[in-house]
Motif scaffolding. Structure first.
Motif, PDB file in Angstrom:
ATOM      1  N   ILE A 216       0.668  -1.243  -0.037  1.00 46.46           N
ATOM      2  CA  ILE A 216      -0.049   0.076  -0.129  1.00 46.46           C
ATOM      3  C   ILE A 216       0.930   1.322   0.022  1.00 46.46           C
ATOM      4  O   ILE A 216       0.699   2.251  -0.713  1.00 46.46           O
ATOM      5  CB  ILE A 216      -0.894  -0.034   1.280  1.00 46.46           C
ATOM      6  N   MET A 219       2.464   1.625  -3.660  1.00 48.16           N
ATOM      7  CA  MET A 219       1.576   2.185  -4.662  1.00 48.16           C
ATOM      8  C   MET A 219       1.192   3.303  -4.395  1.00 48.16           C
ATOM      9  O   MET A 219       0.883   4.315  -5.290  1.00 48.16           O
ATOM     10  CB  MET A 219       0.470   1.062  -4.669  1.00 48.16           C
ATOM     11  N   GLY A 223       1.169   6.616  -6.927  1.00 49.06           N
ATOM     12  CA  GLY A 223      -0.138   7.368  -7.085  1.00 49.06           C
ATOM     13  C   GLY A 223       0.326   8.886  -6.949  1.00 49.06           C
ATOM     14  O   GLY A 223      -0.505   9.655  -7.866  1.00 49.06           O
ATOM     15  N   LEU A 254      -4.433   3.487  -8.423  1.00 48.95           N
ATOM     16  CA  LEU A 254      -3.381   3.475  -7.388  1.00 48.95           C
ATOM     17  C   LEU A 254      -3.798   4.073  -5.850  1.00 48.95           C
ATOM     18  O   LEU A 254      -3.419   3.354  -5.007  1.00 48.95           O
ATOM     19  CB  LEU A 254      -2.010   4.136  -7.686  1.00 48.95           C
ATOM     20  N   PRO A 257      -7.933   1.530  -5.158  1.00 55.79           N
ATOM     21  CA  PRO A 257      -8.290   0.195  -5.927  1.00 55.79           C
ATOM     22  C   PRO A 257      -9.148  -0.510  -5.562  1.00 55.79           C
ATOM     23  O   PRO A 257     -10.037  -1.283  -6.148  1.00 55.79           O
ATOM     24  CB  PRO A 257      -6.956  -0.492  -5.443  1.00 55.79           C
ATOM     25  N   PHE A 272      -6.208  -5.687  -4.524  1.00 61.00           N
ATOM     26  CA  PHE A 272      -4.823  -5.197  -4.508  1.00 61.00           C
ATOM     27  C   PHE A 272      -4.437  -5.596  -5.837  1.00 61.00           C
ATOM     28  O   PHE A 272      -3.326  -5.024  -6.382  1.00 61.00           O
ATOM     29  CB  PHE A 272      -3.785  -5.910  -3.427  1.00 61.00           C
ATOM     30  N   TYR A 275      -3.980  -2.691  -8.432  1.00 57.41           N
ATOM     31  CA  TYR A 275      -2.766  -2.131  -8.781  1.00 57.41           C
ATOM     32  C   TYR A 275      -2.007  -2.311  -9.841  1.00 57.41           C
ATOM     33  O   TYR A 275      -1.605  -1.409 -10.435  1.00 57.41           O
ATOM     34  CB  TYR A 275      -2.051  -2.507  -7.400  1.00 57.41           C
TER      35      TYR A 275
END
Length: 302
Positions: A216, A219, A223, A254, A257, A272, A275
């Motif tokens: 997380i 990502m 993002g 991103l 999700p 997930f 992603y």
């Protein structure tokens, strides 16, 4: 441990480190150890004095916060909640925009600590309470971060923007123009608090494994990078108009999700995997811009 005891242990541990830091350095540098030890003692007392001076502003902010909390407890908090509820009409998006604007206004001219204390006392409870009234559960941590981020954003948001005035004095530029440019640079800060509210994964709410937390985090960084590229108009080359929607789409995927998984009918536990879609979109734009990247001019030959 209580907070006070933890702070006490931290102080004496740091004092012990400072006491032996200079003598150890002097030993390896073959310098007089006695003078280094004396300097360590002086540094410790100077640090204690500096800590006392720095606590003055924090103590004043805390004292003022106590007054604010008392006023809120007397009914102002409920009044603010009613005002925001009336203005938003139960719309969670409008509620957050109003809370963001309120945080920007209240945060103008306040130092960081005072900003958070005021936001936590006034606007954060309103978000949680009104959201709960309409069936939208907002984690308390997300509400606090939402208000705090916008309160901090007031530091470089015109017309007050104390940080912008300080930067303008250094750069010898116009404070308002500096504030506007600074706001454009950190505009990603304006979208991240909304993501805290709608995607509690970003604050690791109900995330119990290290791999998921690291995923997380990575990502979310991607993002933010995609959003910064969209707002700044540059990734590895200057953005073209048709690339902007794809960068914004990559940002949304991103950062949310779970929303993409819901739209595609994918189970929440498999969110997930979305992603990969965001990374693919971002990767396509990167590859499209790579041939256009600036190159250093070749050295002239005689």
């Amino acid at each position: 441990h209580s907070p006070e005891l933890a702070a006490f242990h931290a102080i004496w541990a740091m004092a012990a480190v400072m006491l032996f830091q200079n003598p150890v350095k002097a030993y390896f540098n073959k310098e007089p150890i006695g003078a280094a030890f004396k300097q360590s003692v002086v540094d410790i007392f100077a640090s204690l004095a500096a800590g006392g001076r720095n606590m003055v502003s924090v103590a004043l902010a805390t004292a003022a916060a106590g007054i604010i909390v008392g006023v809120v407890a007397m009914g102002l908090g409920g009044l603010i909640t009613q005002i925001i509820d009336t203005l938003s009409g139960g719309n969670i998006y409008l509620l957050l925009i109003i809370a963001a604007l309120a945080s920007l206004v209240i945060g103008m001219g306040l130092p960081t600590t005072a900003t958070y204390i005021v936001m936590a006392s006034l606007t954060a409870p309103a978000i949680v309470e009104i959201g709960g009234m309409y069936g939208f559960i907002v984690p308390l941590m997300a509400a606090h971060l939402f208000c705090f981020y916008f309160g901090i954003l007031a530091d470089d948001t015109p017309p007050v923007g104390l940080a912008a005035y300080a930067a303008a004095a250094i750069a010898k530029s116009d404070p308002i123009a500096t504030g506007i440019q600074g706001f454009m640079y950190d505009i990603r800060t304006a979208i991240l608090p909304f993501m805290f509210i709608f995607n509690s994964d970003l604050i690791l709410h109900n995330i119990t494994s290290w791999p998921a937390g690291l995923l997380i985090f990575a990502m979310a960084c991607m993002g933010n990078f995609a959003f910064a590229s969209a707002t700044q108009g540059w990734l590895v080359a200057k953005n073209r108009f048709y690339e902007l929607p794809f960068l914004l789409a990559a940002t949304f995927i991103l950062m949310r999700p779970d929303a993409i998984a819901s739209w595609l009918g994918v189970a929440h536990e498999k969110r997930f995997w979305m992603y990969l879609i965001g990374l693919a979109v971002f990767g396509v734009i990167f590859l499209m811009q790579w041939p256009r990247r600036p190159r250093d001019a070749a050295p002239a030959t005689a």
